[in-house]
Motif scaffolding. Structure first.
Motif, short mmCIF file in Angstrom:
data_model
loop_
_atom_site.label_atom_id
_atom_site.label_comp_id
_atom_site.label_asym_id
_atom_site.label_seq_id
_atom_site.Cartn_x
_atom_site.Cartn_y
_atom_site.Cartn_z
N GLU A 125 1.66 16.93 -1.41
CA GLU A 125 1.45 18.14 -0.61
C GLU A 125 2.72 18.97 -0.52
N ALA A 126 3.84 18.31 -0.34
CA ALA A 126 5.12 19.02 -0.24
C ALA A 126 5.46 19.73 -1.55
N LYS A 127 5.29 19.05 -2.65
CA LYS A 127 5.56 19.65 -3.96
C LYS A 127 4.71 20.89 -4.17
N SER A 128 3.43 20.79 -3.82
CA SER A 128 2.53 21.92 -3.97
C SER A 128 2.95 23.09 -3.08
N ALA A 129 3.34 22.79 -1.83
CA ALA A 129 3.75 23.84 -0.90
C ALA A 129 5.02 24.54 -1.38
N ASN A 162 12.67 15.94 5.07
CA ASN A 162 11.41 15.22 4.91
C ASN A 162 10.39 16.08 4.20
N THR A 163 9.61 15.46 3.33
CA THR A 163 8.55 16.19 2.62
C THR A 163 7.56 16.82 3.60
N SER A 164 7.29 16.13 4.70
CA SER A 164 6.33 16.64 5.67
C SER A 164 6.78 17.94 6.32
N ALA A 165 8.09 18.23 6.27
CA ALA A 165 8.61 19.44 6.90
C ALA A 165 8.08 20.71 6.23
N PHE A 166 7.72 20.61 4.97
CA PHE A 166 7.27 21.80 4.25
C PHE A 166 5.80 22.12 4.50
N TYR A 196 9.39 28.20 -5.15
CA TYR A 196 10.63 27.44 -5.23
C TYR A 196 10.52 26.25 -6.19
N GLY A 197 9.73 26.41 -7.24
CA GLY A 197 9.56 25.33 -8.20
C GLY A 197 10.87 24.93 -8.86
N GLU A 198 11.70 25.91 -9.19
CA GLU A 198 12.99 25.61 -9.82
C GLU A 198 13.90 24.86 -8.85
N ALA A 199 13.87 25.25 -7.58
CA ALA A 199 14.68 24.55 -6.57
C ALA A 199 14.20 23.11 -6.41
N PHE A 200 12.89 22.90 -6.48
CA PHE A 200 12.34 21.54 -6.37
C PHE A 200 12.87 20.67 -7.50
N LYS A 218 0.83 -1.21 0.00
CA LYS A 218 0.00 0.00 0.00
C LYS A 218 0.86 1.26 0.00
N LEU A 219 1.96 1.24 0.76
CA LEU A 219 2.84 2.41 0.77
C LEU A 219 3.44 2.66 -0.61
N LEU A 220 3.88 1.61 -1.26
CA LEU A 220 4.44 1.76 -2.60
C LEU A 220 3.38 2.24 -3.59
N GLU A 221 2.16 1.76 -3.47
CA GLU A 221 1.09 2.20 -4.36
C GLU A 221 0.75 3.67 -4.13
N ILE A 222 0.77 4.11 -2.88
CA ILE A 222 0.53 5.52 -2.58
C ILE A 222 1.62 6.39 -3.19
N LEU A 223 2.86 5.97 -3.02
CA LEU A 223 3.96 6.74 -3.59
C LEU A 223 3.84 6.81 -5.11
N SER A 224 3.51 5.71 -5.74
CA SER A 224 3.34 5.69 -7.19
C SER A 224 2.23 6.65 -7.61
N ALA A 225 1.13 6.63 -6.89
CA ALA A 225 0.00 7.51 -7.21
C ALA A 225 0.37 8.99 -7.03
N GLN A 226 1.32 9.26 -6.17
CA GLN A 226 1.76 10.65 -5.95
C GLN A 226 2.83 11.09 -6.94
N GLY A 227 3.19 10.21 -7.86
CA GLY A 227 4.15 10.58 -8.90
C GLY A 227 5.58 10.18 -8.62
N VAL A 228 5.79 9.37 -7.60
CA VAL A 228 7.14 8.91 -7.26
C VAL A 228 7.45 7.66 -8.08
N ASP A 229 8.54 7.69 -8.84
CA ASP A 229 8.89 6.52 -9.65
C ASP A 229 10.21 5.88 -9.25
N SER A 230 10.89 6.46 -8.25
CA SER A 230 12.14 5.87 -7.74
C SER A 230 12.10 5.95 -6.22
#
Length: 250
Positions: free
Chosen positions: A204-208, A164-168, A214-218, A24-36
């Motif tokens: 959520e982190a990417k959006s924040a 951590n992504t949650s920090a943002f 800071y899109g370029e920094a991301f 489930k964790l891997l599926e959530i990450l995949s759904a959020q656009g994480v491929d590595s």
């Protein structure tokens, strides 16, 4: 996108309790656009030797490798607890590096002060092995929160920084954004442990980060992590040393 810090492997630390949670964790990450995804189970050195850890990690991965979503690449690593008093040799740490790279994710002490013994051990580790320490969840340490100038010290020793992504989106957002502004965020990780209070939150982190301008920094951070996974040099561009004034980071 790349997630450099997860606790997805089942039953090996305080992360996923079984293979179903891992799936489930891997599926959530995949759904959020994480491929590595890098699988970085804790290594504390108290109950397992490095060899025993690597064997347990291999067994845990074997139990879930067929559950990895299509199109997702996974890499084995570890979150190695690193201190001035650790008895594990520098050479023994190297096999716990990320994939086939010379980058190793390290967790610094939470409960004790960072003293000369720690800094000397870090210096020795880098000089003796030519491996690069990546400091896990750099924003979470009391030592950094109290005196963020210590990031410059660690950087001078050759360390990179994972936040951590949650920090943002959470309590550490002021420090996380100060680190981002001044070039002290080299890598990102969800530090995902479970499906409840420590679930993946990459979207959520990417959006924040993008909303804050800071899109370029991301995108540069994503490039850093791709270089890291390919075992290529990650070029850092630090800004000024971060200082804390009346609860604000500048």
């Amino acid at each position: 996108m790349v997630d450099l810090h997860t606790h997805v492997l089942p039953g090996i630390d305080d992360g996923a309790e079984d293979a179903e949670v891992s799936r489930k964790l891997l599926e959530i990450l995949s759904a959020q656009g994480v491929d590595s995804v890098v699988l970085t189970s804790h290594y504390y050195g108290r109950k397992r030797s490095p060899r025993q850890f690597l064997e347990a990690r291999a067994a845990a991965f074997d139990s879930i490798k067929e559950l990895v979503p299509p199109g997702m690449d996974v890499y084995l690593g570890a979150e190695v607890h690193f201190s001035g008093q650790m008895v594990v040799s520098n050479e023994a740490i190297c096999p716990m590096a990320i994939g086939d790279t010379r980058y190793v994710l390290i967790e610094l002490p939470f409960l004790s002060a960072w003293d000369s013994a720690l800094y000397n051990r870090l210096r020795d580790f880098v000089s003796e092995t030519d491996y690069v320490p990546v400091v896990a969840h750099a924003e979470r340490y009391a030592e950094v929160q109290k005196s963020p100038a210590v990031l410059s010290v660690l950087s001078d020793l050759g360390c990179l920084f994972q936040v951590n992504t949650s920090a943002f989106t959470g309590d550490e957002s002021r420090l996380a954004f100060a680190m981002l502004k001044n070039g002290y965020v080299d890598c990102l990780g969800t530090d995902a442990h479970n499906l409840t209070d420590r679930a993946p939150c990459y979207t959520e982190a990417k959006s924040a980060v993008e909303s804050a301008g800071y899109g370029e920094a991301f995108e540069k951070i994503q490039e850093n992590m791709r270089l890291l996974l390919d075992d290529k040099p990650v070029r850092t561009k630090r800004g000024k040393t971060i200082r804390k004034f009346f609860g604000r980071y500048r």
